[in-house]
Motif scaffolding. Structure first.
Motif, PDB file in Angstrom:
ATOM      1  N   ALA A   1     -38.378  28.065 -45.297  1.00  0.00           N
ATOM      2  CA  ALA A   1     -37.470  28.625 -44.149  1.00  0.00           C
ATOM      3  C   ALA A   1     -36.865  29.763 -45.170  1.00  0.00           C
ATOM      4  O   ALA A   1     -36.474  30.563 -44.450  1.00  0.00           O
ATOM      5  CB  ALA A   1     -36.215  27.097 -43.841  1.00  0.00           C
TER       6      ALA A   1
ATOM      7  N   TRP B   1     -32.717  30.997 -35.636  1.00  0.00           N
ATOM      8  CA  TRP B   1     -32.628  29.877 -36.846  1.00  0.00           C
ATOM      9  C   TRP B   1     -33.517  28.651 -36.090  1.00  0.00           C
ATOM     10  O   TRP B   1     -34.771  27.911 -36.703  1.00  0.00           O
ATOM     11  CB  TRP B   1     -30.956  29.729 -37.171  1.00  0.00           C
ATOM     12  CG  TRP B   1     -30.979  29.740 -38.836  1.00  0.00           C
ATOM     13  CD1 TRP B   1     -29.580  30.804 -38.737  1.00  0.00           C
ATOM     14  CD2 TRP B   1     -31.782  30.685 -40.007  1.00  0.00           C
ATOM     15  NE1 TRP B   1     -29.715  31.966 -40.326  1.00  0.00           N
ATOM     16  CE2 TRP B   1     -30.365  31.052 -40.586  1.00  0.00           C
ATOM     17  CE3 TRP B   1     -32.409  29.641 -40.956  1.00  0.00           C
ATOM     18  CZ2 TRP B   1     -30.945  31.446 -42.218  1.00  0.00           C
ATOM     19  CZ3 TRP B   1     -33.087  29.833 -41.518  1.00  0.00           C
ATOM     20  CH2 TRP B   1     -31.862  31.022 -42.600  1.00  0.00           C
TER      21      TRP B   1
ATOM     22  N   ALA C   1     -36.727  26.699 -37.850  1.00  0.00           N
ATOM     23  CA  ALA C   1     -36.559  25.140 -38.162  1.00  0.00           C
ATOM     24  C   ALA C   1     -37.770  24.795 -37.710  1.00  0.00           C
ATOM     25  O   ALA C   1     -38.939  23.670 -38.204  1.00  0.00           O
ATOM     26  CB  ALA C   1     -35.992  25.250 -37.351  1.00  0.00           C
TER      27      ALA C   1
ATOM     28  N   PHE D   1     -39.412  20.913 -39.507  1.00  0.00           N
ATOM     29  CA  PHE D   1     -38.150  20.504 -38.982  1.00  0.00           C
ATOM     30  C   PHE D   1     -37.900  19.646 -38.074  1.00  0.00           C
ATOM     31  O   PHE D   1     -38.660  20.806 -37.068  1.00  0.00           O
ATOM     32  CB  PHE D   1     -36.751  21.660 -39.953  1.00  0.00           C
ATOM     33  CG  PHE D   1     -36.223  21.884 -40.421  1.00  0.00           C
ATOM     34  CD1 PHE D   1     -35.645  21.345 -41.695  1.00  0.00           C
ATOM     35  CD2 PHE D   1     -37.324  22.951 -41.967  1.00  0.00           C
ATOM     36  CE1 PHE D   1     -35.580  21.426 -43.314  1.00  0.00           C
ATOM     37  CE2 PHE D   1     -36.693  22.924 -42.811  1.00  0.00           C
ATOM     38  CZ  PHE D   1     -36.549  22.189 -43.955  1.00  0.00           C
TER      39      PHE D   1
ATOM     40  N   GLN E   1     -32.667  22.962 -35.280  1.00  0.00           N
ATOM     41  CA  GLN E   1     -31.612  23.592 -35.703  1.00  0.00           C
ATOM     42  C   GLN E   1     -30.999  22.800 -36.929  1.00  0.00           C
ATOM     43  O   GLN E   1     -30.286  22.877 -37.673  1.00  0.00           O
ATOM     44  CB  GLN E   1     -31.834  25.210 -34.977  1.00  0.00           C
ATOM     45  CG  GLN E   1     -30.346  25.852 -35.946  1.00  0.00           C
ATOM     46  CD  GLN E   1     -29.972  26.006 -34.676  1.00  0.00           C
ATOM     47  OE1 GLN E   1     -30.430  26.949 -33.903  1.00  0.00           O
ATOM     48  NE2 GLN E   1     -29.300  26.816 -34.928  1.00  0.00           N
TER      49      GLN E   1
ATOM     50  N   LEU F   1     -32.554  21.769 -39.879  1.00  0.00           N
ATOM     51  CA  LEU F   1     -32.960  22.198 -41.220  1.00  0.00           C
ATOM     52  C   LEU F   1     -31.064  22.128 -41.405  1.00  0.00           C
ATOM     53  O   LEU F   1     -31.377  22.509 -42.549  1.00  0.00           O
ATOM     54  CB  LEU F   1     -32.903  23.308 -40.319  1.00  0.00           C
ATOM     55  CG  LEU F   1     -32.587  25.279 -41.347  1.00  0.00           C
ATOM     56  CD1 LEU F   1     -33.847  24.629 -42.607  1.00  0.00           C
ATOM     57  CD2 LEU F   1     -33.343  26.121 -39.948  1.00  0.00           C
TER      58      LEU F   1
END
Length: 281
Positions: free
Chosen positions: A209, A221, A225, A230, A233, A236
């Motif tokens: 990331a 973001w 993610a 992930f 967001q 993450l």
């Protein structure tokens, strides 16, 4: 100003010499998939866990295994030494099982290797240039690593799968690939690396990331993610805070705010590893 910030690849290792004369500094060091060994030739560093401030070590030549959480490293302004990045299998061969027993702590190099490490530091300080220092360290490390214990084949395979998938391979797939039980996989992997497979996967996903954002490979973001394994967001961000003690936005804000003349940000060239932090008031 930095001096001698040179990387040399030898075998699977990287050597970086540094000589810095700055004002007192603080850095946030990110968990990575390499083990960093410092041969310090100046004042000691103070290392504090970014999440648990009770965990502290003062050492000129610190060693840390694969870590679950970030480290705040503080220095008084003058730094000189060599930083060595090791594949964790080589680190295991160098230090033996004790590296897996550090349990998210650090150790001083002479405490792990005894008088030979102290003698190595003294000899390194006497060498006239970085190339000679790298060669001395490479000879020392190669002799010890060649004689050290190897990872079990199953651990090597599991580590390679974690690296290949950026930490997204499931524990179920690792169990099928190794033929081990869940308990045996976690025990043997932790003995070899200092982390459980799930923890290693989290470190690798965070590194991916960070790299995606640094390169501009993702637009937000939320996209980062999704690309890096992930759930969303929020997942993450929560993982980032639990590992680094700050949000992704704060971390990259620290990197952007660092003075151009400050010490180099990243200790490993192809990874996002560090941010220069503001001084405490």
């Amino acid at each position: 100003m930095p001096d001698g910030g040179t990387w040399q690849t030898a075998h699977a290792r990287r050597y970086r010499g540094y000589r810095l004369d700055l004002r007192r500094g603080r850095r946030l060091e990110v968990p990575t998939d390499v083990v960093t060994v410092v041969v310090g030739l100046s004042e000691p560093l103070r290392l504090t866990d970014a999440i648990d401030s009770r965990v502290v070590l003062d050492a000129a030549s610190p060693v840390g295994g694969l870590r679950r959480t970030a480290t705040v490293a503080e220095h008084q302004g003058r730094l000189e030494g060599v930083s060595v990045s090791l594949h964790p299998a080589d680190a295991h061969r160098l230090f033996g099982p004790v590296l897996g027993e550090l349990d998210n702590h650090w150790a001083n190099l002479p405490d792990l290797l005894g008088r030979p490490a102290q003698h190595l530091t003294e000899r390194t300080a006497e060498e006239p240039g970085w190339a000679q220092r790298f060669r001395l360290l490479d000879d020392f490390l190669t002799a010890r690593i060649d004689q050290g214990p190897q990872w079990p084949a199953e651990v090597s395979w599991a580590w390679a799968e974690l690296r290949r998938t950026g930490g997204t391979v499931s524990v179920r797939d690792l169990l099928q690939g190794t033929g081990w039980s869940r308990r045996r996989l976690e025990m043997r992997f932790r003995e070899a690396t200092g982390l459980a497979p799930k923890q290693a996967g989290q470190v690798l996903r965070l590194q991916r990331a960070l790299s995606c954002h640094q390169r501009g490979a993702t637009r937000s973001w939320a996209e980062t993610a999704a690309v890096c394994g992930f759930y969303d967001q929020a997942h993450l961000s929560n993982t980032f805070r639990a590992t680094m003690g700050c949000s992704p936005v704060q971390f990259f804000g620290h990197r952007a705010a660092a003075e151009p003349a400050a010490e180099p940000s990243d200790r490993v060239p192809d990874r996002v590893t560090s941010a220069v932090l503001p001084q405490l008031r």
